[in-house]
Design an enzyme around this catalytic site. Sequence first.
Site, short mmCIF file in Angstrom:
data_model
loop_
_atom_site.label_atom_id
_atom_site.label_comp_id
_atom_site.label_asym_id
_atom_site.label_seq_id
_atom_site.Cartn_x
_atom_site.Cartn_y
_atom_site.Cartn_z
N ASP A 34 44.09 43.29 39.31
CA ASP A 34 42.82 44.01 39.40
C ASP A 34 41.62 43.07 39.54
O ASP A 34 40.52 43.37 39.09
CB ASP A 34 42.64 44.96 38.21
CG ASP A 34 43.86 45.84 38.06
OD1 ASP A 34 44.34 46.34 39.09
OD2 ASP A 34 44.36 46.00 36.93
N ASN A 50 53.91 49.27 41.68
CA ASN A 50 53.14 49.29 40.43
C ASN A 50 51.69 48.84 40.63
O ASN A 50 50.82 49.20 39.86
CB ASN A 50 53.81 48.43 39.35
CG ASN A 50 54.27 47.07 39.86
OD1 ASN A 50 54.20 46.77 41.04
ND2 ASN A 50 54.78 46.27 38.96
N HIS A 96 45.95 48.47 45.15
CA HIS A 96 44.84 47.68 45.70
C HIS A 96 43.75 48.63 46.18
O HIS A 96 43.99 49.47 47.04
CB HIS A 96 45.33 46.78 46.84
CG HIS A 96 46.15 45.63 46.34
ND1 HIS A 96 46.75 44.71 47.16
CD2 HIS A 96 46.45 45.25 45.08
CE1 HIS A 96 47.38 43.82 46.42
NE2 HIS A 96 47.22 44.13 45.16
N ARG A 150 73.03 43.39 42.28
CA ARG A 150 73.49 43.57 43.67
C ARG A 150 74.04 44.96 43.95
O ARG A 150 74.93 45.14 44.77
CB ARG A 150 74.49 42.47 44.07
CG ARG A 150 73.72 41.28 44.56
CD ARG A 150 74.07 39.97 43.99
NE ARG A 150 74.08 39.85 42.57
CZ ARG A 150 74.70 38.85 41.95
NH1 ARG A 150 75.33 37.94 42.65
NH2 ARG A 150 74.65 38.76 40.64
N GLN A 188 49.30 41.92 41.55
CA GLN A 188 49.05 41.53 40.15
C GLN A 188 48.39 40.16 40.09
O GLN A 188 47.71 39.75 41.03
CB GLN A 188 50.34 41.58 39.33
CG GLN A 188 50.80 42.98 39.06
CD GLN A 188 52.00 43.39 39.86
OE1 GLN A 188 52.68 42.59 40.46
NE2 GLN A 188 52.28 44.67 39.87
N ARG A 233 40.99 49.95 31.17
CA ARG A 233 41.22 48.51 31.26
C ARG A 233 40.50 47.84 30.10
O ARG A 233 39.34 48.15 29.82
CB ARG A 233 40.69 47.94 32.57
CG ARG A 233 41.54 48.32 33.76
CD ARG A 233 41.04 47.64 35.04
NE ARG A 233 41.79 48.13 36.20
CZ ARG A 233 41.32 48.14 37.44
NH1 ARG A 233 40.11 47.69 37.70
NH2 ARG A 233 42.06 48.59 38.43
N LEU A 266 30.65 39.85 41.22
CA LEU A 266 29.55 39.08 40.63
C LEU A 266 28.40 40.02 40.26
O LEU A 266 27.68 39.80 39.29
CB LEU A 266 29.09 38.02 41.65
CG LEU A 266 28.24 36.90 41.10
CD1 LEU A 266 28.99 36.09 40.05
CD2 LEU A 266 27.77 35.98 42.22
#
Length: 334
Positions: free
Chosen positions: A13, A39, A42, A136, A174, A253, A280
């Site tokens: 993130d 998972n 973006h 496998r 990630q 978060r 920023l």
Amino acid sequence: MPCTVIAGAFWGDEGKGKIISYLALKDRLDFCVRTGSVNAAHTIWHQGKRYALHMVPGGFVYDKCRLLIGAGSNVHVAQFLKEVEETSVKNRIGIDSQASIIEEKHSAQDKSSAHLKGLGTTGWGVGPAIEERVRRTAKVAKDIPELKPYVTDVEGQINDAMTVGKKVLLEGTQGLLLSLFHGTYPYVTGRDTSASAICSEAGVGPTSVDDVIVVFKSFITRVGTGPLPGELSKEEAIKRGWFETASGTGRDRRSAPFNFELAKKAARINGATQAALTKLDCVYPQCRGARAFDALPKDAKDLIKETENQTGIPVTLIGTGPEALDLIDRRKQT
Ligand code: IMP
Ligand code: MG
């Protein structure tokens, strides 16, 4: 370019999606290759619309960019088909024939297994799907009839393209601190997330890579459990304008201030040649929408300079707002 790797520095993130979409448009990427799995979400703003992509590579914003999913990825078939529809990329997306399939049973195992629950996983089933691959017994893309139109040889396409100078971007998911090997184990994801692993999942050798851009966010966030140095309370995060919810799972978060030690580690292990610093404007609101370094306030410039001093790499891309073009591009000056 021609081969650039985008790797997250912290716990995901960091805003990789935004950096990737900018590079796709600005550098007219020929190929964008996604690694990792479903998972990761973006977030990409494109023509006023927000996308949270779990499968489709971020380069979709540039309509001449070919989109690929590497052999080391795990594909969630329903999510893939849904996103292909949503982004209208049917004619320019491919999946490596050997990419693993993540099935409903993997998600059920992820949600019911006590130790996985304790790690605060996303619940998509990525860990159990990788276990299956290691045994496998996993299905791969070529075994799935609905994926037939998309199945291709990803490494063959990109390695051939690079020999004739085409521009290829390898999209990591990630961040380094969620790496199975280098992250805050056991509070990590089920795979290595470093630049080397991104190359390996795509099928590109290390000597073919020209640049590794490590993506830092101007403050740090993490979802799920595990350590977060300097963690702020939710109230403080809200006060500072740093409170976020996960674009994939909707969870809160957790947040903390920027951390130079962690940034150094991420630059080092990823072998980064450049850094991007996103959001920023969330730390210094006067930066919002700035397109030139000289337009930044002193505090913001100091953070950038200190990051460069400590990591030893130039901060070449600076995010100042959500749209792909809200960015200061210093690549030509460094
Ligand atoms: P898993 O990857 O679903 O197994 O979850 C393992 C840990 O990685 C949990 O703490 C998740 O919250 C975290 N995680 C997985 N994917 C992402 C992501 O894309 N962004 C942020 N955290 C993630
Ligand atoms: Mg994300």
